[in-house]
Write a protein that holds these residues in place. Structure first.
Motif, PDB file in Angstrom:
ATOM      1  N   PRO A   1     -46.282 -71.066  53.000  1.00  5.20           N
ATOM      2  CA  PRO A   1     -46.852 -69.712  53.074  1.00  5.20           C
ATOM      3  C   PRO A   1     -46.820 -69.016  51.712  1.00  5.20           C
ATOM      4  CG  PRO A   1     -45.245 -70.097  54.836  1.00  5.20           C
ATOM      5  CD  PRO A   1     -45.110 -71.230  53.875  1.00  5.20           C
ATOM      6  N   PRO A   2     -47.780 -68.144  51.448  1.00  4.72           N
ATOM      7  CA  PRO A   2     -47.791 -67.393  50.183  1.00  4.72           C
ATOM      8  C   PRO A   2     -46.676 -66.346  50.187  1.00  4.72           C
ATOM      9  CG  PRO A   2     -49.553 -66.641  51.623  1.00  4.72           C
ATOM     10  CD  PRO A   2     -48.945 -67.836  52.295  1.00  4.72           C
ATOM     11  N   THR A   3     -45.825 -66.393  49.183  1.00  2.05           N
ATOM     12  CA  THR A   3     -44.684 -65.491  49.115  1.00  2.05           C
ATOM     13  C   THR A   3     -44.149 -65.465  47.690  1.00  2.05           C
ATOM     14  OG1 THR A   3     -42.414 -65.133  49.914  1.00  2.05           O
ATOM     15  CG2 THR A   3     -43.191 -67.386  49.804  1.00  2.05           C
ATOM     16  N   SER A   4     -43.344 -64.455  47.376  1.00  2.00           N
ATOM     17  CA  SER A   4     -42.737 -64.364  46.052  1.00  2.00           C
ATOM     18  C   SER A   4     -41.442 -65.164  45.961  1.00  2.00           C
ATOM     19  CB  SER A   4     -42.444 -62.895  45.705  1.00  2.00           C
ATOM     20  OG  SER A   4     -41.553 -62.328  46.649  1.00  2.00           O
TER      21      SER A   4
ATOM     22  N   VAL B   1     -38.460 -73.716  48.008  1.00  2.00           N
ATOM     23  CA  VAL B   1     -39.533 -74.616  48.421  1.00  2.00           C
ATOM     24  C   VAL B   1     -39.830 -74.455  49.902  1.00  2.00           C
ATOM     25  CG1 VAL B   1     -40.208 -77.029  48.702  1.00  2.00           C
ATOM     26  CG2 VAL B   1     -39.044 -76.299  46.602  1.00  2.00           C
ATOM     27  N   PHE B   2     -38.798 -74.436  50.718  1.00  2.00           N
ATOM     28  CA  PHE B   2     -38.985 -74.446  52.171  1.00  2.00           C
ATOM     29  C   PHE B   2     -38.787 -73.046  52.749  1.00  2.00           C
ATOM     30  CE2 PHE B   2     -37.581 -78.809  51.129  1.00  2.00           C
ATOM     31  CZ  PHE B   2     -38.728 -79.479  51.530  1.00  2.00           C
ATOM     32  N   LEU B   3     -39.814 -72.620  53.493  1.00  2.00           N
ATOM     33  CA  LEU B   3     -39.821 -71.279  54.067  1.00  2.00           C
ATOM     34  C   LEU B   3     -40.067 -71.346  55.560  1.00  2.00           C
ATOM     35  CD1 LEU B   3     -42.167 -69.682  51.395  1.00  2.00           C
ATOM     36  CD2 LEU B   3     -39.674 -69.519  51.439  1.00  2.00           C
ATOM     37  N   SER B   4     -39.695 -70.281  56.239  1.00  2.00           N
ATOM     38  CA  SER B   4     -40.034 -70.172  57.653  1.00  2.00           C
ATOM     39  C   SER B   4     -41.547 -69.997  57.784  1.00  2.00           C
ATOM     40  CB  SER B   4     -39.311 -68.972  58.274  1.00  2.00           C
ATOM     41  OG  SER B   4     -39.721 -67.773  57.631  1.00  2.00           O
ATOM     42  N   HIS B   5     -42.077 -70.375  58.935  1.00  2.00           N
ATOM     43  CA  HIS B   5     -43.523 -70.293  59.133  1.00  2.00           C
ATOM     44  C   HIS B   5     -43.875 -69.192  60.132  1.00  2.00           C
ATOM     45  CE1 HIS B   5     -45.488 -73.726  56.937  1.00  2.00           C
ATOM     46  NE2 HIS B   5     -44.214 -73.883  56.644  1.00  2.00           N
ATOM     47  N   HIS B   6     -43.086 -68.155  60.138  1.00  2.00           N
ATOM     48  CA  HIS B   6     -43.406 -66.974  60.931  1.00  2.00           C
ATOM     49  C   HIS B   6     -43.094 -65.742  60.084  1.00  2.00           C
ATOM     50  CE1 HIS B   6     -39.069 -66.469  61.552  1.00  2.00           C
ATOM     51  NE2 HIS B   6     -39.040 -67.739  61.893  1.00  2.00           N
ATOM     52  N   ILE B   7     -43.823 -64.688  60.301  1.00  2.00           N
ATOM     53  CA  ILE B   7     -43.661 -63.466  59.513  1.00  2.00           C
ATOM     54  C   ILE B   7     -42.375 -62.753  59.931  1.00  2.00           C
ATOM     55  CG2 ILE B   7     -44.723 -61.229  58.977  1.00  2.00           C
ATOM     56  CD1 ILE B   7     -47.431 -62.519  59.477  1.00  2.00           C
ATOM     57  N   PRO B   8     -41.567 -62.253  58.988  1.00  2.00           N
ATOM     58  CA  PRO B   8     -41.769 -62.324  57.532  1.00  2.00           C
ATOM     59  C   PRO B   8     -41.348 -63.690  56.989  1.00  2.00           C
ATOM     60  CG  PRO B   8     -39.732 -61.168  58.010  1.00  2.00           C
ATOM     61  CD  PRO B   8     -40.364 -61.486  59.338  1.00  2.00           C
ATOM     62  N   PHE B   9     -42.159 -64.251  56.101  1.00  2.00           N
ATOM     63  CA  PHE B   9     -41.836 -65.546  55.524  1.00  2.00           C
ATOM     64  C   PHE B   9     -40.589 -65.403  54.654  1.00  2.00           C
ATOM     65  CE2 PHE B   9     -46.612 -65.533  55.690  1.00  2.00           C
ATOM     66  CZ  PHE B   9     -46.692 -66.282  56.854  1.00  2.00           C
ATOM     67  N   ALA B  10     -39.628 -66.298  54.856  1.00  2.57           N
ATOM     68  CA  ALA B  10     -38.356 -66.202  54.134  1.00  2.57           C
ATOM     69  C   ALA B  10     -37.742 -67.590  54.024  1.00  2.57           C
ATOM     70  CB  ALA B  10     -37.406 -65.255  54.867  1.00  2.57           C
ATOM     71  N   PRO B  11     -36.798 -67.776  53.100  1.00  7.13           N
ATOM     72  CA  PRO B  11     -36.118 -69.069  52.990  1.00  7.13           C
ATOM     73  C   PRO B  11     -35.423 -69.437  54.292  1.00  7.13           C
ATOM     74  CG  PRO B  11     -35.677 -67.711  51.067  1.00  7.13           C
ATOM     75  CD  PRO B  11     -36.371 -66.827  52.057  1.00  7.13           C
ATOM     76  N   LEU B  12     -35.364 -70.720  54.558  1.00  5.57           N
ATOM     77  CA  LEU B  12     -34.730 -71.205  55.778  1.00  5.57           C
ATOM     78  C   LEU B  12     -33.218 -71.132  55.691  1.00  5.57           C
ATOM     79  CD1 LEU B  12     -36.849 -74.406  56.537  1.00  5.57           C
ATOM     80  CD2 LEU B  12     -36.982 -72.193  57.682  1.00  5.57           C
ATOM     81  N   HIS B  13     -32.592 -71.049  56.847  1.00  2.00           N
ATOM     82  CA  HIS B  13     -31.135 -71.183  56.956  1.00  2.00           C
ATOM     83  C   HIS B  13     -30.828 -72.648  57.221  1.00  2.00           C
ATOM     84  CE1 HIS B  13     -27.048 -70.795  58.573  1.00  2.00           C
ATOM     85  NE2 HIS B  13     -27.003 -69.635  57.936  1.00  2.00           N
ATOM     86  N   PRO B  14     -29.690 -73.155  56.732  1.00  2.00           N
ATOM     87  CA  PRO B  14     -29.360 -74.571  56.984  1.00  2.00           C
ATOM     88  C   PRO B  14     -29.385 -74.957  58.459  1.00  2.00           C
ATOM     89  CG  PRO B  14     -27.900 -73.669  55.320  1.00  2.00           C
ATOM     90  CD  PRO B  14     -28.720 -72.512  55.838  1.00  2.00           C
ATOM     91  N   ILE B  15     -29.051 -74.029  59.341  1.00  3.99           N
ATOM     92  CA  ILE B  15     -29.058 -74.351  60.771  1.00  3.99           C
ATOM     93  C   ILE B  15     -30.465 -74.733  61.230  1.00  3.99           C
ATOM     94  CG2 ILE B  15     -28.753 -73.359  63.083  1.00  3.99           C
ATOM     95  CD1 ILE B  15     -26.468 -71.713  62.001  1.00  3.99           C
ATOM     96  N   ALA B  16     -31.493 -74.155  60.600  1.00  5.71           N
ATOM     97  CA  ALA B  16     -32.863 -74.479  60.980  1.00  5.71           C
ATOM     98  C   ALA B  16     -33.166 -75.950  60.737  1.00  5.71           C
ATOM     99  CB  ALA B  16     -33.837 -73.597  60.200  1.00  5.71           C
ATOM    100  N   VAL B  17     -32.615 -76.523  59.658  1.00  9.30           N
ATOM    101  CA  VAL B  17     -32.835 -77.945  59.376  1.00  9.30           C
ATOM    102  C   VAL B  17     -32.160 -78.798  60.442  1.00  9.30           C
ATOM    103  CG1 VAL B  17     -32.505 -79.788  57.687  1.00  9.30           C
ATOM    104  CG2 VAL B  17     -33.001 -77.458  56.902  1.00  9.30           C
ATOM    105  N   THR B  18     -30.945 -78.413  60.828  1.00  6.36           N
ATOM    106  CA  THR B  18     -30.241 -79.149  61.879  1.00  6.36           C
ATOM    107  C   THR B  18     -31.010 -79.105  63.190  1.00  6.36           C
ATOM    108  OG1 THR B  18     -28.093 -78.675  60.861  1.00  6.36           O
ATOM    109  CG2 THR B  18     -28.081 -79.307  63.182  1.00  6.36           C
TER     110      THR B  18
END
Length: 206
Positions: free
Chosen positions: A110-113, A117-134
């Motif tokens: 997603p376009p963001t400042s 590298v890896f961001l959530s794919h829902h608004i607001p776009f933000a860096p992922l938490h490690p739990i999301a990878v698990t």
């Protein structure tokens, strides 16, 4: 009167890492990718994460901490930061990983400042938490119909290390890649490899 000696009884000594690391056969690790739909933006993100988990045995924290400037496309390296040890080191940017990262950054991120590298794919776009990878790893495994309810990034990490050991990669190199400061930690994978090799051992000639 009676004397209570229970406090004087010593517990059995338990060695650190006495149990072999929980691993998966490599064909099963490869099957995990079947649960990722690479035709979608989120799927392209997830597939890049999957390759980082399997190719480099990275942990969720190391994946979500990866920044755009950590990818050196010309030198073909990845700069990784270990949260626990605060050590930074470079890994070779393998061609399949480079292609997956490029596909996600160009056609999925997603376009963001944010520089992550890896961001959530829902608004607001933000860096992922490690739990999301698990959670993603468990989701991929469920979609691939892998019968292992405890599958997680750590298990993929252990499987990577055991596979490297079975391919004669020196234990010291494996420990360096995994960020181990103590060789005793890496020795867990020796027991995992021996256990697996015992199951496929050929009969002894007579």
């Amino acid at each position: 009167g009676k004397i209570d000696l229970s406090t004087a009884v010593m517990n059995p000594i338990q060695r650190p890492f006495a149990q072999p690391a929980r691993t998966l056969p490599w064909p099963t690790v490869r099957r995990v990718a079947c649960g990722i739909d690479r035709s979608t933006p989120r799927g392209r993100r997830d597939y890049a994460q999957y390759l980082l988990l399997c190719a480099y045995a990275l942990g969720p924290s190391e994946i979500v901490d990866l920044k755009l400037e950590d990818i050196d496309w010309q030198a073909k390296t990845l700069r990784i930061r270990r949260r626990k040890t605060r050590v930074t080191f470079d890994l070779p940017l393998l061609p399949p990983v480079a292609r997956a990262l490029a596909a996600y950054i160009r056609h999925g991120r997603p376009p963001t400042s944010y520089r992550h590298v890896f961001l959530s794919h829902h608004i607001p776009f933000a860096p992922l938490h490690p739990i999301a990878v698990t959670d993603n790893v468990r989701r991929w495994a469920a979609r691939s119909k892998i019968d292992s309810p405890q599958i997680n990034p750590r298990m993929l990490r252990h499987s990577h290390a055991t596979r490297q050991l079975e391919h004669d990669v020196p234990l010291k190199i494996i420990g360096d890649i995994l960020g181990h400061q103590d060789s005793l930690t890496t020795s867990r994978y020796v027991r995992s490899a021996v256990r697996r090799l015992r199951r496929i051992a050929l009969p002894v000639p007579r």
